[in-house]
Motif scaffolding. Structure first.
Motif, PDB file in Angstrom:
ATOM      1  N   GLN A  68       0.827  -1.193   0.000  1.00  0.00           N
ATOM      2  CA  GLN A  68       0.000   0.000   0.000  1.00  0.00           C
ATOM      3  C   GLN A  68       0.868   1.252   0.000  1.00  0.00           C
ATOM      4  O   GLN A  68       1.942   1.277   0.578  1.00  0.00           O
ATOM      5  CB  GLN A  68      -0.931   0.005   1.214  1.00  0.00           C
ATOM      6  CG  GLN A  68      -1.895  -1.155   1.247  1.00  0.00           C
ATOM      7  CD  GLN A  68      -2.737  -1.265  -0.002  1.00  0.00           C
ATOM      8  OE1 GLN A  68      -3.206  -0.261  -0.525  1.00  0.00           O
ATOM      9  NE2 GLN A  68      -2.916  -2.467  -0.494  1.00  0.00           N
ATOM     10  N   ARG A  69       0.374   2.292  -0.644  1.00  0.00           N
ATOM     11  CA  ARG A  69       1.150   3.512  -0.835  1.00  0.00           C
ATOM     12  C   ARG A  69       1.575   4.158   0.479  1.00  0.00           C
ATOM     13  O   ARG A  69       2.704   4.645   0.604  1.00  0.00           O
ATOM     14  CB  ARG A  69       0.329   4.509  -1.655  1.00  0.00           C
ATOM     15  CG  ARG A  69       1.052   5.802  -1.937  1.00  0.00           C
ATOM     16  CD  ARG A  69       0.200   6.768  -2.674  1.00  0.00           C
ATOM     17  NE  ARG A  69      -0.897   7.184  -1.810  1.00  0.00           N
ATOM     18  CZ  ARG A  69      -1.891   7.961  -2.193  1.00  0.00           C
ATOM     19  NH1 ARG A  69      -1.957   8.379  -3.421  1.00  0.00           N
ATOM     20  NH2 ARG A  69      -2.839   8.304  -1.355  1.00  0.00           N
ATOM     21  N   ASP A  70       0.708   4.147   1.476  1.00  0.00           N
ATOM     22  CA  ASP A  70       1.017   4.816   2.740  1.00  0.00           C
ATOM     23  C   ASP A  70       2.058   4.078   3.566  1.00  0.00           C
ATOM     24  O   ASP A  70       2.639   4.654   4.484  1.00  0.00           O
ATOM     25  CB  ASP A  70      -0.261   4.964   3.569  1.00  0.00           C
ATOM     26  CG  ASP A  70      -1.318   5.785   2.847  1.00  0.00           C
ATOM     27  OD1 ASP A  70      -0.934   6.624   1.995  1.00  0.00           O
ATOM     28  OD2 ASP A  70      -2.517   5.582   3.115  1.00  0.00           O
ATOM     29  N   ASN A  71       2.293   2.806   3.270  1.00  0.00           N
ATOM     30  CA  ASN A  71       3.174   1.982   4.096  1.00  0.00           C
ATOM     31  C   ASN A  71       4.463   1.561   3.394  1.00  0.00           C
ATOM     32  O   ASN A  71       5.124   0.631   3.843  1.00  0.00           O
ATOM     33  CB  ASN A  71       2.411   0.737   4.557  1.00  0.00           C
ATOM     34  CG  ASN A  71       1.175   1.104   5.329  1.00  0.00           C
ATOM     35  OD1 ASN A  71       1.258   1.866   6.280  1.00  0.00           O
ATOM     36  ND2 ASN A  71       0.035   0.602   4.913  1.00  0.00           N
ATOM     37  N   VAL A  72       4.825   2.232   2.330  1.00  0.00           N
ATOM     38  CA  VAL A  72       6.021   1.870   1.570  1.00  0.00           C
ATOM     39  C   VAL A  72       7.275   1.965   2.436  1.00  0.00           C
ATOM     40  O   VAL A  72       8.115   1.066   2.423  1.00  0.00           O
ATOM     41  CB  VAL A  72       6.170   2.766   0.314  1.00  0.00           C
ATOM     42  CG1 VAL A  72       7.519   2.583  -0.338  1.00  0.00           C
ATOM     43  CG2 VAL A  72       5.074   2.458  -0.675  1.00  0.00           C
ATOM     44  N   ASP A  73       7.395   3.013   3.223  1.00  0.00           N
ATOM     45  CA  ASP A  73       8.596   3.208   4.044  1.00  0.00           C
ATOM     46  C   ASP A  73       8.751   2.110   5.093  1.00  0.00           C
ATOM     47  O   ASP A  73       9.865   1.651   5.359  1.00  0.00           O
ATOM     48  CB  ASP A  73       8.566   4.576   4.726  1.00  0.00           C
ATOM     49  CG  ASP A  73       8.692   5.706   3.721  1.00  0.00           C
ATOM     50  OD1 ASP A  73       9.313   5.477   2.660  1.00  0.00           O
ATOM     51  OD2 ASP A  73       8.173   6.804   3.989  1.00  0.00           O
ATOM     52  N   TYR A  74       7.638   1.669   5.678  1.00  0.00           N
ATOM     53  CA  TYR A  74       7.699   0.603   6.678  1.00  0.00           C
ATOM     54  C   TYR A  74       8.137  -0.721   6.060  1.00  0.00           C
ATOM     55  O   TYR A  74       8.929  -1.457   6.646  1.00  0.00           O
ATOM     56  CB  TYR A  74       6.341   0.429   7.363  1.00  0.00           C
ATOM     57  CG  TYR A  74       5.911   1.647   8.139  1.00  0.00           C
ATOM     58  CD1 TYR A  74       6.600   2.045   9.269  1.00  0.00           C
ATOM     59  CD2 TYR A  74       4.814   2.390   7.730  1.00  0.00           C
ATOM     60  CE1 TYR A  74       6.212   3.165   9.985  1.00  0.00           C
ATOM     61  CE2 TYR A  74       4.413   3.506   8.438  1.00  0.00           C
ATOM     62  CZ  TYR A  74       5.115   3.895   9.558  1.00  0.00           C
ATOM     63  OH  TYR A  74       4.734   4.999  10.255  1.00  0.00           O
ATOM     64  N   VAL A  75       7.623  -1.026   4.878  1.00  0.00           N
ATOM     65  CA  VAL A  75       7.980  -2.284   4.214  1.00  0.00           C
ATOM     66  C   VAL A  75       9.445  -2.249   3.794  1.00  0.00           C
ATOM     67  O   VAL A  75      10.176  -3.227   3.975  1.00  0.00           O
ATOM     68  CB  VAL A  75       7.048  -2.551   3.013  1.00  0.00           C
ATOM     69  CG1 VAL A  75       7.496  -3.781   2.245  1.00  0.00           C
ATOM     70  CG2 VAL A  75       5.615  -2.721   3.482  1.00  0.00           C
ATOM     71  N   LYS A  76       9.895  -1.120   3.256  1.00  0.00           N
ATOM     72  CA  LYS A  76      11.300  -0.992   2.870  1.00  0.00           C
ATOM     73  C   LYS A  76      12.226  -1.145   4.072  1.00  0.00           C
ATOM     74  O   LYS A  76      13.239  -1.848   4.000  1.00  0.00           O
ATOM     75  CB  LYS A  76      11.543   0.372   2.201  1.00  0.00           C
ATOM     76  CG  LYS A  76      11.054   0.438   0.780  1.00  0.00           C
ATOM     77  CD  LYS A  76      11.141   1.833   0.201  1.00  0.00           C
ATOM     78  CE  LYS A  76      12.510   2.408   0.195  1.00  0.00           C
ATOM     79  NZ  LYS A  76      12.577   3.731  -0.459  1.00  0.00           N
ATOM     80  N   SER A  77      11.875  -0.515   5.180  1.00  0.00           N
ATOM     81  CA  SER A  77      12.736  -0.617   6.356  1.00  0.00           C
ATOM     82  C   SER A  77      12.733  -2.027   6.932  1.00  0.00           C
ATOM     83  O   SER A  77      13.747  -2.484   7.449  1.00  0.00           O
ATOM     84  CB  SER A  77      12.326   0.404   7.418  1.00  0.00           C
ATOM     85  OG  SER A  77      10.976   0.227   7.767  1.00  0.00           O
ATOM     86  N   SER A  78      11.606  -2.739   6.838  1.00  0.00           N
ATOM     87  CA  SER A  78      11.593  -4.120   7.337  1.00  0.00           C
ATOM     88  C   SER A  78      12.441  -5.032   6.455  1.00  0.00           C
ATOM     89  O   SER A  78      13.068  -5.973   6.951  1.00  0.00           O
ATOM     90  CB  SER A  78      10.162  -4.638   7.437  1.00  0.00           C
ATOM     91  OG  SER A  78       9.590  -4.774   6.156  1.00  0.00           O
ATOM     92  N   LEU A  79      12.489  -4.770   5.145  1.00  0.00           N
ATOM     93  CA  LEU A  79      13.338  -5.570   4.252  1.00  0.00           C
ATOM     94  C   LEU A  79      14.817  -5.313   4.522  1.00  0.00           C
ATOM     95  O   LEU A  79      15.630  -6.228   4.457  1.00  0.00           O
ATOM     96  CB  LEU A  79      13.017  -5.262   2.790  1.00  0.00           C
ATOM     97  CG  LEU A  79      11.663  -5.707   2.266  1.00  0.00           C
ATOM     98  CD1 LEU A  79      11.503  -5.270   0.825  1.00  0.00           C
ATOM     99  CD2 LEU A  79      11.484  -7.194   2.395  1.00  0.00           C
TER     100      LEU A  79
END
Length: 133
Positions: A68-79
Motif C-alpha cells: 500500500q502507498r502509505d506503508n512503503v517506508d515501513y515495508v522498505k525498512s523491514s526488508l
C-alpha cells in the motif's frame, strides 16, 4: 452480483523493486516466507495487514513487491533489517519504488521490453494445448 470499486475508492499500490544478496539461489516460497516474517517482526500483525505486502515478480536475485502507498517506508525498512537466513548472512537491497510493475521492471531491473501478463497467459495456454496433442 458485486460491483467493482471505482478507482477513486480503491487502495493505492506501489511496487518496490529489490535485489537479494545471498550465497545460494532462493525459490519463490522461501522469499515469500522471508518477506512475510520480516514485515511481521518489524511492523506487527496489524501493520502487516495494513501494508498488505505481496510478491508480484521474482527471478533470483531480483523481485518486485506490491504494498500500500502509505506503508512503503515501513515495508522498505523491514526488508533492510533482514540479516540472516538459514544461518547464513543475507542482504535485501531496495532498488526503488514505482507506480506500475512495468515501469519497475524497466527502470530498476533493466528489463527492456517486459511482457504483459495477458501475453504470458496466452503463451502458457498455447504450450498446454501443444503438450496435450
Amino acid at each position: 452480483m458485486l460491483k467493482t470499486l471505482p478507482p477513486t475508492l480503491r487502495e493505492k499500490k506501489r511496487y518496490i523493486a529489490f535485489k537479494i544478496i545471498y550465497d545460494e539461489e532462493l525459490n519463490e516460497g522461501e522469499v515469500v516466507n522471508l518477506i512475510r516474517k520480516s514485515v511481521l517482526d518489524y511492523y506487527g500483525v496489524w501493520g502487516t495487514s495494513k501494508a498488505n505486502p505481496w510478491l508480484v515478480y521474482y527471478e533470483f536475485p531480483y523481485g518486485i513487491l506490491r504494498c500500500q502507498r502509505d506503508n512503503v517506508d515501513y515495508v522498505k525498512s523491514s526488508l533492510i533489517l533482514v540479516r540472516e537466513f538459514k544461518d547464513k548472512p543475507i542482504n535485501i537491497i531496495c532498488l526503488g519504488v514505482s507506480g506500475t510493475i512495468r515501469k519497475a521492471k524497466i527502470k530498476f531491473l533493466g528489463i527492456k521490453n517486459p511482457k504483459r501478463w495477458f501475453i504470458i497467459k496466452r503463451e502458457k495456454l498455447k504450450s498446454k494445448k501443444q503438450n496435450k496433442s
